[in-house]
Design a protein around this motif. Structure first.
Motif, PDB file in Angstrom:
ATOM      1  N   PHE C 188      -4.242 -12.996 -33.965  1.00 33.28           N
ATOM      2  CA  PHE C 188      -3.181 -12.533 -34.871  1.00 33.28           C
ATOM      3  C   PHE C 188      -3.536 -11.129 -35.347  1.00 33.28           C
ATOM      4  O   PHE C 188      -3.972 -10.914 -36.475  1.00 33.28           O
ATOM      5  CB  PHE C 188      -3.107 -13.520 -36.044  1.00 33.28           C
ATOM      6  N   PHE C 190      -2.073  -7.354 -35.739  1.00 34.63           N
ATOM      7  CA  PHE C 190      -0.879  -6.513 -35.766  1.00 34.63           C
ATOM      8  C   PHE C 190      -1.154  -5.301 -36.645  1.00 34.63           C
ATOM      9  O   PHE C 190      -1.793  -5.405 -37.688  1.00 34.63           O
ATOM     10  CB  PHE C 190       0.310  -7.290 -36.353  1.00 34.63           C
ATOM     11  N   ALA C 191      -0.691  -4.146 -36.206  1.00 36.58           N
ATOM     12  CA  ALA C 191      -0.748  -2.930 -37.027  1.00 36.58           C
ATOM     13  C   ALA C 191       0.625  -2.726 -37.646  1.00 36.58           C
ATOM     14  O   ALA C 191       1.643  -2.969 -36.992  1.00 36.58           O
ATOM     15  CB  ALA C 191      -1.120  -1.734 -36.153  1.00 36.58           C
ATOM     16  N   GLU C 192       0.630  -2.281 -38.896  1.00 30.41           N
ATOM     17  CA  GLU C 192       1.904  -2.106 -39.605  1.00 30.41           C
ATOM     18  C   GLU C 192       2.268  -0.630 -39.602  1.00 30.41           C
ATOM     19  O   GLU C 192       1.479   0.217 -40.036  1.00 30.41           O
ATOM     20  CB  GLU C 192       1.731  -2.616 -41.034  1.00 30.41           C
ATOM     21  N   THR C 193       3.444  -0.334 -39.114  1.00 27.51           N
ATOM     22  CA  THR C 193       3.876   1.058 -39.151  1.00 27.51           C
ATOM     23  C   THR C 193       4.266   1.421 -40.576  1.00 27.51           C
ATOM     24  O   THR C 193       4.639   0.568 -41.376  1.00 27.51           O
ATOM     25  CB  THR C 193       5.100   1.289 -38.246  1.00 27.51           C
ATOM     26  N   SER C 194       4.147   2.705 -40.892  1.00 26.38           N
ATOM     27  CA  SER C 194       4.553   3.139 -42.218  1.00 26.38           C
ATOM     28  C   SER C 194       5.401   4.391 -42.040  1.00 26.38           C
ATOM     29  O   SER C 194       5.699   4.796 -40.929  1.00 26.38           O
ATOM     30  CB  SER C 194       3.328   3.432 -43.061  1.00 26.38           C
ATOM     31  N   PRO C 199       9.187  -0.768 -42.136  1.00 24.03           N
ATOM     32  CA  PRO C 199       7.949  -1.037 -41.411  1.00 24.03           C
ATOM     33  C   PRO C 199       8.153  -2.042 -40.277  1.00 24.03           C
ATOM     34  O   PRO C 199       9.052  -2.877 -40.325  1.00 24.03           O
ATOM     35  CB  PRO C 199       7.040  -1.627 -42.488  1.00 24.03           C
ATOM     36  N   GLU C 200       7.318  -1.920 -39.273  1.00 23.61           N
ATOM     37  CA  GLU C 200       7.318  -2.855 -38.144  1.00 23.61           C
ATOM     38  C   GLU C 200       5.887  -3.339 -37.926  1.00 23.61           C
ATOM     39  O   GLU C 200       4.936  -2.626 -38.212  1.00 23.61           O
ATOM     40  CB  GLU C 200       7.748  -2.137 -36.843  1.00 23.61           C
ATOM     41  N   TRP C 201       5.759  -4.516 -37.375  1.00 27.02           N
ATOM     42  CA  TRP C 201       4.450  -5.003 -36.920  1.00 27.02           C
ATOM     43  C   TRP C 201       4.316  -4.688 -35.436  1.00 27.02           C
ATOM     44  O   TRP C 201       5.172  -5.085 -34.645  1.00 27.02           O
ATOM     45  CB  TRP C 201       4.329  -6.513 -37.108  1.00 27.02           C
ATOM     46  N   VAL C 202       3.255  -4.003 -35.066  1.00 28.88           N
ATOM     47  CA  VAL C 202       3.004  -3.709 -33.654  1.00 28.88           C
ATOM     48  C   VAL C 202       1.805  -4.550 -33.214  1.00 28.88           C
ATOM     49  O   VAL C 202       0.728  -4.463 -33.816  1.00 28.88           O
ATOM     50  CB  VAL C 202       2.698  -2.216 -33.462  1.00 28.88           C
ATOM     51  N   ALA C 203       1.988  -5.352 -32.210  1.00 26.07           N
ATOM     52  CA  ALA C 203       0.904  -6.222 -31.753  1.00 26.07           C
ATOM     53  C   ALA C 203      -0.239  -5.389 -31.180  1.00 26.07           C
ATOM     54  O   ALA C 203      -0.010  -4.523 -30.328  1.00 26.07           O
ATOM     55  CB  ALA C 203       1.420  -7.194 -30.700  1.00 26.07           C
ATOM     56  N   VAL C 204      -1.433  -5.629 -31.646  1.00 28.65           N
ATOM     57  CA  VAL C 204      -2.610  -5.004 -31.052  1.00 28.65           C
ATOM     58  C   VAL C 204      -3.008  -5.851 -29.840  1.00 28.65           C
ATOM     59  O   VAL C 204      -3.315  -7.045 -30.004  1.00 28.65           O
ATOM     60  CB  VAL C 204      -3.783  -4.964 -32.052  1.00 28.65           C
ATOM     61  N   PRO C 205      -2.983  -5.281 -28.639  1.00 26.34           N
ATOM     62  CA  PRO C 205      -3.324  -6.098 -27.466  1.00 26.34           C
ATOM     63  C   PRO C 205      -4.687  -6.781 -27.639  1.00 26.34           C
ATOM     64  O   PRO C 205      -5.641  -6.155 -28.105  1.00 26.34           O
ATOM     65  CB  PRO C 205      -3.335  -5.069 -26.329  1.00 26.34           C
ATOM     66  N   GLN C 206      -4.728  -8.039 -27.304  1.00 26.12           N
ATOM     67  CA  GLN C 206      -5.949  -8.828 -27.452  1.00 26.12           C
ATOM     68  C   GLN C 206      -6.558  -8.915 -26.059  1.00 26.12           C
ATOM     69  O   GLN C 206      -6.189  -9.765 -25.264  1.00 26.12           O
ATOM     70  CB  GLN C 206      -5.606 -10.208 -28.014  1.00 26.12           C
TER      71      GLN C 206
END
Lengths: 332, 332, 332
Positions: C188, C190-194, C199-206
């Motif tokens: 889980f 996610f980086a949050e754009t500002s 704002p959006e949640w961008v998934a950080v590739p795992q």
């Protein structure tokens, strides 16, 4: 990792970063400070890890303006280091998939009559897609998934292996549902008979569904129940971790994040931009306004009408100290 | 919803209600007060929703004698409004199913030798029914379900998609198991070796099963472990929500309800007519007597011998207030 | 139970026990004191059950030196009664299986190109084994299991029905994974754009995986996420109960036990020989040293550097008493 090599300048382009050091440095992947070699870029976004900066072998480091002075060597300075990390990993792993992508519709998948498929839909072996389901363009359905009657799934959404989606539920575009999640099972609604005989539980038919917006992430083994009279609603951009329980008739507002093992009881409404910590419990039939943070392991029993941070989790302590505290509490 | 239209008089017959207003009013479904139009009947059973009564478009309202004076227009007065709602919904949705019903035994289901089937059994695609399993009349098995060797399932029981039932477990009649539930996995029983070498965990064989009575509901992704020496027992009429953990050797008495995310540790016995709140934890090797209510998020550590309500869940509060409280607690 | 009969002398050999009484006594199985007949052996390892000793019909009793004087009749005295029970049950149930063992590779299993199989591998109906997966000797894969690309599974490991293992994960030898468990889903992250926009949640590739050692047990519906940059690691001999959440990048040390419904947040490191109680929560990015016991229902918020027992779970009490306590707490 990837066989791709990118210059620091190319990486800076991905994430709108500013380079201090060599623009031409070749990078072939991302690693933690402790493991990186000279071909890797690392992240430094928390002072807690300062000691690793001194010894890291990383060729370059992603960091924020406020921490940049601590970083020796090549650095990529960005407003939002975690977001930059996401963008750089996406650059290296353009086609990343943690489960095998079916390249086409498996001849071992079962599609019932009336199913409608968009372009380039992929469906894994032993998946079952029931009558009148509609799968948008480039939807990916993993092996062993069961999709109920008349389910709608928006374009680019990815459903991992062994997920179950009950009849009539709707998911938006670009969603991701991890394995084992169950969407649209009956809500826990029972009426209790009374009178002279032994009481019985009579199931209240759950006749509404689940509506899930665009860009929603749903974690592994999470459960989201269908509504009784009105739909359970998960708004656009919501992210939900593993083993979360979302009961019937719940509404979750846009861009809210819910961490692992949290539970939201029936008919509760959670606003936008909330952050619900891991293992948090939220009672039924209440409202949480926008911009509320509930800390991990806390229990919310009443509506919250002011944005802010809420908590009620006692931190563990050595057992003797704890026993004294409990004894004191009981004495009053 | 349904295309069926029923008069208020017909609905009153379903639920032994008393009509105030038009007996001939035609109703075509049920909706919440906030959404209902003149062809819908709504529920009013909680004063909290009084403000919605003034503006509702509902053609009629189900309510209780004590609240009836608050309701304007056509009303259906019943002793138990939630039960009346269940009966009326059943009338409108006689054939309701939240997962597609297989109409027959799918030719993609796998039945091992020795399986015995009652009349009108339905089995979905890719379901696996192992040797010597016995499925009663009108049992419905969803797609992707795995039924172990010698499992017995009573008549009219419905097993939703992707459920797993291990060898030798028994379910009664008219049960409903939601997707992803796992019944009969090995209990968490391990012996720890000691001595000069590094310790090892040795699995204690779990040689008993799970016995589930009639009219039991088991929620999505709930787990009920098989017993070690004696069966895990879920009595008639028990209802269990999603993501509940029931450990080996547990006994749950008749008509007890267990809400989502609760956990019952090994060898504990819970009486009849209990209500275990969401996320409640009950320690192992204890006994809870009949008619006990455990509030949500509470932790029961000792046997309970008197009926009543038990709790230990601190409600979340603004973080500053919480920090002060914790500091005070630690000072003593 | 088993049709096998063994003498008390043979049972003593299994578990290095000392007999008091008849060496030739024939035993045909194990039962609890309350249910045993003269052909059964029972366990007595807790004084709490002393009253059952007087009335038991058991032919013999397994017990410890310190309790042996309380036991009348034939007894088997051992240093570790629970371990002896495990050994004796293993003797009676040499071939015990709680799910049907496939006897071979089902012709309804799907093996993708490039799969490598050891000797005597068994694979159930509707299982899917993806490209380049490697299954060691005598691995058993249950029906409906989905194994991702390039997964490695060590010899003798048993994967029960409807488990999902994502791409590139590795399991050691002699592991057991119960049904519904999900290994290697995306963490889980996610980086949050500002900025000016919503704002959006961008998934950080795992992009890392899960590495599981030898002799690991994983319970039903438990989830273990893949790492973001470094693998999630479960060391040799770890045992994990049902419905446990293990987040990305977590490391669990050798021989640690984790009870049901516990949750370990991301990047936390837990040492060796720890015991994590049921429903315990452990915050992310902390370290727990070796030999720590965390009691059930407790929440660990900081690193623990000294072995010992830690707790923070308030026991439930009658509701009036609880309300007084909460009122007092709030007054301060």
């Amino acid at each position: 990792m990837s066989a791709l090599k990118l210059t620091l300048a190319q990486l800076a382009d991905c994430c709108e970063g500013r380079i201090v050091g060599s623009h031409e440095l070749l990078i072939d992947g991302v690693a933690n400070l402790g493991n990186a070699d000279e071909r890797k870029i690392s992240l430094f976004s928390d002072k807690k890890y300062s000691s690793e900066l001194a010894t890291t072998g990383a060729g370059a480091v992603i960091t924020s303006p406020s921490l940049a002075d601590l970083v020796p060597g090549n650095k990529l300075i960005v407003a939002n280091p975690l977001l930059a990390l996401a963008r750089i990993l996406q650059a290296f792993h353009a086609k990343l998939s943690s489960l095998p992508d079916a390249e086409e519709i498996s001849d071992r998948a079962f599609l019932a009559p009336g199913v409608k498929l968009g372009e380039k839909v992929r469906i894994g072996a032993n998946a079952v897609v029931s009558r009148n389901a509609v799968l948008g363009d480039q939807v990916s359905i993993g092996p062993g998934v069961v999709i109920g009657d008349a389910v709608h799934i928006g374009a680019f959404t990815r459903i991992d292996a062994n997920v179950t989606i009950y009849n009539d539920c709707r998911l938006g575009r670009r969603c991701h549902v991890s394995s084992g999640a169950v969407i649209g099972a009956d809500g826990f609604g029972f009426a209790e008979t009374s009178g002279k005989q032994r009481p019985e539980w009579v199931a209240v038919p759950q006749v509404a569904g689940v509506i899930i917006g665009d860009d929603v992430h749903i974690g592994a083994n999470t459960t989201i129940d269908r509504g009784s009279l009105e739909d359970t609603i998960i708004s656009d951009g919501v992210i939900i971790d593993n083993l979360v329980q979302i009961a019937h008739n719940v509404t979750i507002g846009r861009h809210t994040a819910i961490a692992g093992c949290a539970g939201i009881a029936g008919s509760t409404r959670i606003g936008e931009n909330c952050k619900i910590g891991g293992r948090a419990s939220i009672l039924g039939h209440i409202e949480i306004c926008d911009d509320v943070v509930v800390f991990a392991d806390s229990y919310v029993t009443k509506s919250i009408t002011s944005p802010g941070i809420y908590s009620a989790a006692l931190p563990a302590m050595p057992i003797k100290q704890w026993h004294k505290l409990v004894a004191r509490l009981r004495r009053g």
